[in-house]
Design a protein around this motif. Sequence first.
Motif, PDB file in Angstrom:
ATOM      1  N   VAL A  22      39.175  71.350  19.088  1.00  0.00           N
ATOM      2  CA  VAL A  22      39.311  69.913  18.822  1.00  0.00           C
ATOM      3  C   VAL A  22      38.238  69.484  17.822  1.00  0.00           C
ATOM      4  N   ALA A  23      38.650  68.916  16.715  1.00  0.00           N
ATOM      5  CA  ALA A  23      37.710  68.459  15.691  1.00  0.00           C
ATOM      6  C   ALA A  23      36.925  67.251  16.199  1.00  0.00           C
ATOM      7  N   VAL A  24      35.613  67.257  15.945  1.00  0.00           N
ATOM      8  CA  VAL A  24      34.740  66.144  16.339  1.00  0.00           C
ATOM      9  C   VAL A  24      34.040  65.600  15.098  1.00  0.00           C
ATOM     10  N   ASN A  25      34.104  64.280  14.924  1.00  0.00           N
ATOM     11  CA  ASN A  25      33.396  63.635  13.815  1.00  0.00           C
ATOM     12  C   ASN A  25      32.697  62.383  14.338  1.00  0.00           C
ATOM     13  N   ALA A  26      32.024  61.668  13.434  1.00  0.00           N
ATOM     14  CA  ALA A  26      31.256  60.487  13.848  1.00  0.00           C
ATOM     15  C   ALA A  26      32.133  59.447  14.511  1.00  0.00           C
ATOM     16  N   GLU A  27      33.309  59.229  13.966  1.00  0.00           N
ATOM     17  CA  GLU A  27      34.209  58.205  14.511  1.00  0.00           C
ATOM     18  C   GLU A  27      34.628  58.534  15.935  1.00  0.00           C
ATOM     19  N   LYS A  28      34.928  59.805  16.187  1.00  0.00           N
ATOM     20  CA  LYS A  28      35.353  60.197  17.535  1.00  0.00           C
ATOM     21  C   LYS A  28      34.206  60.079  18.535  1.00  0.00           C
ATOM     22  N   ILE A  29      32.981  60.330  18.083  1.00  0.00           N
ATOM     23  CA  ILE A  29      31.824  60.189  18.966  1.00  0.00           C
ATOM     24  C   ILE A  29      31.543  58.710  19.234  1.00  0.00           C
ATOM     25  N   LEU A  30      31.487  57.937  18.163  1.00  0.00           N
ATOM     26  CA  LEU A  30      31.122  56.521  18.267  1.00  0.00           C
ATOM     27  C   LEU A  30      32.141  55.729  19.071  1.00  0.00           C
ATOM     28  N   HIS A  31      33.421  56.023  18.883  1.00  0.00           N
ATOM     29  CA  HIS A  31      34.482  55.245  19.529  1.00  0.00           C
ATOM     30  C   HIS A  31      35.171  56.017  20.651  1.00  0.00           C
ATOM     31  N   ALA A  32      34.450  56.930  21.257  1.00  0.00           N
ATOM     32  CA  ALA A  32      35.030  57.732  22.336  1.00  0.00           C
ATOM     33  C   ALA A  32      35.510  56.844  23.475  1.00  0.00           C
ATOM     34  N   THR A  33      36.738  57.073  23.911  1.00  0.00           N
ATOM     35  CA  THR A  33      37.280  56.408  25.091  1.00  0.00           C
ATOM     36  C   THR A  33      37.221  57.395  26.254  1.00  0.00           C
ATOM     37  N   GLU A  34      37.509  56.913  27.421  1.00  0.00           N
ATOM     38  CA  GLU A  34      37.521  57.811  28.580  1.00  0.00           C
ATOM     39  C   GLU A  34      38.489  58.958  28.354  1.00  0.00           C
ATOM     40  N   GLN A  35      39.659  58.648  27.764  1.00  0.00           N
ATOM     41  CA  GLN A  35      40.665  59.683  27.523  1.00  0.00           C
ATOM     42  C   GLN A  35      40.223  60.667  26.444  1.00  0.00           C
TER      43      GLN A  35
END
Length: 231
Positions: free
Chosen positions: A32-45
């Motif tokens: 699964v690719a991880v970037n700043a947006e995915k870290i900053l806006h991580a939801t529970e899901q």
Amino acid sequence: MESRLTNNVRCFAPASRKELMDYAFEQRSILVAVNAEKILHATEQSRAIINRNIGYPDGIGAVWALKKKGCNPVEKIPGCELWLDIVKEYHPTKSFYLLGGTNEVIQETVDRLRKEFPGINILSYKNGYLSDDERKDLILDIAEKKPDIIFVAMGSPKQELLMEEMYRHHPAVYQGLGGSFDVYTNKVKRAPKWWVKNNLEWAYRLVKQPSRIKRQIHLIRFFVLLQFNRL
């Protein structure tokens, strides 16, 4: 290969692409690719999806976060390059299944792969627009054909949820690709090499699409929060 948490998102810190690929095949897991947006806006899901699988630093923001947590060296590994590294490394010995894009894009992707990697074993491929019945048939087909590697280009979190569903029926190496088939077939132009090499791909996209300014501001916000240990 170290794994660190930022905003409760777990991201592995591979020192090389080979290390990441070897680990994925040892674990037979989902990449699964991880970037700043995915870290900053991580939801529970979204956080749960990343943490259940192998999150890797697809963007420079994830690399910043890992280095801030003490991981060094750590390599940025763009997903649109990683899947082709996997094909190059394993096409002589492994089987593949491709899913995503329009009929035109997926067909062009397969034709180009077969031309660039003679002998590649592509067991099957389908577009990314599936009805409920087609989704069920896909899962049965995956379980029957048992490919070694499955690439899914449908965007997050749709592709990750589908990969997890398929994984329950057939454990293998899976990778979510987002729009990588479009890039591979030149339907979407990626930033020139200089911008990519200098970690300025986000800036190039902003120059080409000024409307992305609101989205890119998040990268600046991410960097500031990271510097003050707020993530």
